[in-house]
Design an enzyme around this catalytic site. Structure first.
Site, mmCIF file in Angstrom:
data_model
loop_
_atom_site.group_PDB
_atom_site.id
_atom_site.type_symbol
_atom_site.label_atom_id
_atom_site.label_comp_id
_atom_site.label_asym_id
_atom_site.label_seq_id
_atom_site.Cartn_x
_atom_site.Cartn_y
_atom_site.Cartn_z
ATOM 1 N N CYS A 1 -17.095 -9.886 -6.627
ATOM 2 C CA CYS A 1 -16.490 -9.111 -5.532
ATOM 3 C C CYS A 1 -15.693 -9.971 -4.553
ATOM 4 C CB CYS A 1 -17.553 -8.293 -4.800
ATOM 5 S SG CYS A 1 -18.719 -9.245 -3.816
ATOM 6 N N HIS B 1 -21.749 -7.549 -0.393
ATOM 7 C CA HIS B 1 -20.703 -6.950 -1.239
ATOM 8 C C HIS B 1 -19.560 -6.520 -0.322
ATOM 9 C CE1 HIS B 1 -19.085 -5.117 -4.873
ATOM 10 N NE2 HIS B 1 -18.726 -4.076 -4.130
ATOM 11 N N HIS C 1 -12.705 -2.490 -5.161
ATOM 12 C CA HIS C 1 -13.653 -3.613 -5.218
ATOM 13 C C HIS C 1 -13.978 -3.931 -6.667
ATOM 14 C CE1 HIS C 1 -17.370 -0.961 -5.927
ATOM 15 N NE2 HIS C 1 -16.340 -0.142 -5.859
#
Length: 325
Positions: free
Chosen positions: A234, A283, A295
């Site tokens: 990520c 994240h 993402h």
């Protein structure tokens, strides 16, 4: 012999006696002493203080050391004059000592333990030594980030701008000339209307560029530690996208969180953060507008998701903005 002549001779003799080699720690550790009229022995190890007006071998050794450190440009003449005093002050600024132009215990100790010029600070490092320069750049209105000791994109940008504005060689490194100039500078940079307008134009262009680049990578596989189109995690995805838009970011989600600025209302191109497998930001994705963000998902790779999704909504920490993006 006159009283003045006797005093001068005594001073020169004591200066020469103190002039043991400054090139190593022996100067600090040596138990050298001189016998005075009252027959007491006076230590001159680090209690020796050298200041403006002094002459002798010890001054010559100080000048030699400062010359090797590229701080002293005058002749090595064993006379502690204005140039020597200024070089000592520069040395003290560089090493965060009391700036008084006097070679006392702390300055003398530091001088004896150095073998080269001040440490060059470069992009990517994290060190306490970076903090005073970040603080000075902030005081002078060049730096907008946190005083965290991380030589990241904001610090790099500030250093380059400072070097350019002050006619220094633009290296992006906090080298000795930049350190000296920075720590001696007391003039704040003026903000101009023109620079503000240019930033606003760049901001719009960057947001469009970031979202376009991000969308072009949809479907790219998830790879732990991945930072390229062959596979992203990520933070690797976010870092890659922004770098393609000519904006450097730190590597991890937590670093990006600390580097970016809080916003009251999320906007296109902002970073949205989530708490997933551990406490704190773990994240992140790039906000696209209309409640959507892009993402890297561990199951789908680069994909678009909705903030309203029950999983992401429950873990949402907030949005932050990359400075000057």
């Amino acid at each position: 012999m006159s009283i003045a002549s006797s005093a001068k001779e005594a001073f020169v003799i004591s200066s020469v006696a103190a002039g043991i080699m400054l090139s190593g720690p022996s100067l600090v550790k040596a138990g050298v002493s001189v016998e005075q009229n009252d027959h007491k022995h006076v230590s001159i190890e680090t209690s020796q203080t050298i200041r403006y007006g002094h002459i002798g071998q010890i001054v010559e050794n100080v000048q030699t050391k400062l010359t090797n450190l590229t701080l002293y440009k005058g002749s090595i003449d064993a006379v502690y004059g204005k140039q020597t005093e200024e070089a000592v002050k520069q040395f003290q600024r560089l090493h965060h000592l009391k700036v008084d132009g006097i070679v006392g215990k702390e300055t003398l100790t530091k001088l004896t333990t150095l073998n080269s010029s001040a440490k060059e600070l470069v992009y990517g490092i994290q060190s306490e030594e970076v903090k005073p320069f970040q603080q000075q750049l902030k005081t002078l209105n060049y730096y907008e980030g946190q005083i965290d000791g991380i030589f990241g994109p904001l610090t790099l940008k500030a250093v380059k701008e400072y070097q350019e504005k002050n006619n220094l060689h633009v290296t992006g490194k906090i080298n000795t000339p930049t350190q000296i100039h920075l720590l001696s500078n007391r003039n704040k940079k003026g903000k101009t209307l023109k620079s503000v307008k240019v930033k606003a134009i760049q901001t719009t262009e960057v947001k469009s560029s970031v979202t376009s680049i991000a969308k072009s990578l949809i479907g790219t596989n998830y790879v732990w530690g991945g930072t390229s189109p062959s596979g992203f995690d990520c933070s690797g995805f976010i870092k890659y996208v922004y770098e393609k838009a000519n904006i450097l970011l730190p590597r991890t989600v937590n670093e990006i969180w600390n580097y970016s600025k809080d916003v009251q209302k999320v906007g296109v191109g902002d970073i949205v953060f989530f708490e997933t497998y551990k406490p704190g930001p773990s994240h992140a994705g790039i906000y696209l507008g209309n409640g959507q963000f892009i993402h890297t998902s561990s199951s789908k790779g680069v994909t678009i998701s909705d903030l309203s999704n029950s999983y992401w909504n429950a873990r949402y920490l907030g949005a932050k903005r990359i400075p000057n993006s």
